[in-house]
Design an enzyme around this catalytic site. Structure first.
Site, PDB file in Angstrom:
ATOM      1  N   ALA A  24     -10.473  -7.465  -2.616  1.00 35.65           N
ATOM      2  CA  ALA A  24     -11.257  -6.429  -2.655  1.00 35.65           C
ATOM      3  C   ALA A  24     -11.049  -5.503  -3.870  1.00 35.65           C
ATOM      4  CB  ALA A  24     -11.019  -5.521  -1.531  1.00 35.65           C
TER       5      ALA A  24
ATOM      6  N   GLU B 195       2.149  -1.622  -7.957  1.00 37.76           N
ATOM      7  CA  GLU B 195       2.467  -1.721  -6.616  1.00 37.76           C
ATOM      8  C   GLU B 195       2.765  -2.903  -5.823  1.00 37.76           C
ATOM      9  OE1 GLU B 195      -1.824  -0.440  -6.289  1.00 37.76           O
ATOM     10  OE2 GLU B 195      -0.053  -0.186  -7.697  1.00 37.76           O
TER      11      GLU B 195
ATOM     12  N   ARG C  98       0.854  -1.071  -0.118  1.00 38.38           N
ATOM     13  CA  ARG C  98      -0.007  -0.035   0.062  1.00 38.38           C
ATOM     14  C   ARG C  98       0.752   1.131  -0.051  1.00 38.38           C
ATOM     15  NH1 ARG C  98      -4.292  -1.672  -2.430  1.00 38.38           N
ATOM     16  NH2 ARG C  98      -5.680  -3.026  -1.268  1.00 38.38           N
TER      17      ARG C  98
ATOM     18  N   PRO D 227     -17.022   8.387   7.234  1.00 35.72           N
ATOM     19  CA  PRO D 227     -18.285   9.128   6.991  1.00 35.72           C
ATOM     20  C   PRO D 227     -17.883  10.735   7.300  1.00 35.72           C
ATOM     21  CG  PRO D 227     -18.555   7.960   9.037  1.00 35.72           C
ATOM     22  CD  PRO D 227     -17.372   7.348   8.324  1.00 35.72           C
ATOM     23  N   GLY D 228     -16.635  11.124   7.949  1.00 37.23           N
ATOM     24  CA  GLY D 228     -16.328  12.354   8.340  1.00 37.23           C
ATOM     25  C   GLY D 228     -15.840  13.099   6.911  1.00 37.23           C
TER      26      GLY D 228
ATOM     27  N   GLU E  96      -7.534 -11.834  -7.626  1.00 42.80           N
ATOM     28  CA  GLU E  96      -6.480 -11.379  -6.608  1.00 42.80           C
ATOM     29  C   GLU E  96      -6.469 -12.835  -5.914  1.00 42.80           C
ATOM     30  OE1 GLU E  96      -7.409  -8.393  -3.828  1.00 42.80           O
ATOM     31  OE2 GLU E  96      -7.589  -6.719  -5.706  1.00 42.80           O
TER      32      GLU E  96
END
Length: 199
Positions: free
Chosen positions: A89, A154, A77, A128-129, A110
């Site tokens: 995912a 990556e 990541r 959600p912020g 995957e």
């Protein structure tokens, strides 16, 4: 502290602020960013930045092999400069691709499996912020091998680890698995709350 509820919870009751202006400032393949100005009776004008996910929601798949193991994918990541262990995912490639189709595609790409049965068992707001991103989680059973494809620059050919459910749970508890969708899916599977979903 009282547990008494004074009114039923209503997530759709009127907003306490008024949106004044919205301008898209970033456009990308996966998401856009908006700069939004609001007006509040309490503090007046204020600004926020929001991420809007493109092509629908994120999808995650927790798969269970016939011998009770879960495939976890090693992913590098870039934003966090680290490797993670995650359930398969991803996102839709186009607005027409439905969540279950994404789930089937990502499981094959995957983890290298096709599923006889795919069932959605939850949907949640990621952050959600500041984001509209939702994730739908699917349980996959009745697995058969499928051809994996390259994931991306990556993690050009990441490894898949097949882990039994108890070991996956311990990886969540000890902080080896830190990806939120994977944590939620593993905890749900380990709790037995998905046992009613048959092959």
């Amino acid at each position: 502290m009282s547990n008494e509820t004074y009114r039923p919870f209503d997530p759709w009751r009127p907003s306490p602020v008024k949106e004044i202006c919205r301008k898209q400032i970033v456009e990308s393949h996966y998401f856009n960013v908006d700069h939004v100005t609001y007006e509040s009776n309490q503090i007046g004008s204020f600004e926020r930045y929001f991420i809007h996910e493109n092509n629908g929601e994120t999808v995650g798949v927790i798969a269970l092999t016939d011998d009770g193991r879960v495939p976890l994918v090693e992913q590098y990541r870039l934003a966090n400069h680290r490797w993670t262990l995650e359930i398969p995912a991803g996102h839709a490639d186009s607005p027409a691709e439905r969540p279950m189709q994404v789930a089937a595609r990502k499981l094959a790409e995957e983890a290298g499996f096709e599923a006889r049965r795919l069932v959605q068992f939850t949907r949640f707001l990621n952050t959600p912020g500041y984001s509209t991103q939702h994730t739908s989680l699917f349980l996959a059973k009745g697995l058969t091998p499928a051809e994996r494809t390259d994931i991306g620059p990556e993690s050009p050919r990441s490894n898949v680890r097949l882990v039994d459910v108890e070991d996956a749970y311990q990886m969540v508890i000890n902080g080896t698995v830190v990806d939120a969708k994977s944590v939620i899916a593993i905890l749900r599977l380990h709790s037995g709350s998905l046992d009613h979903i048959d092959d």
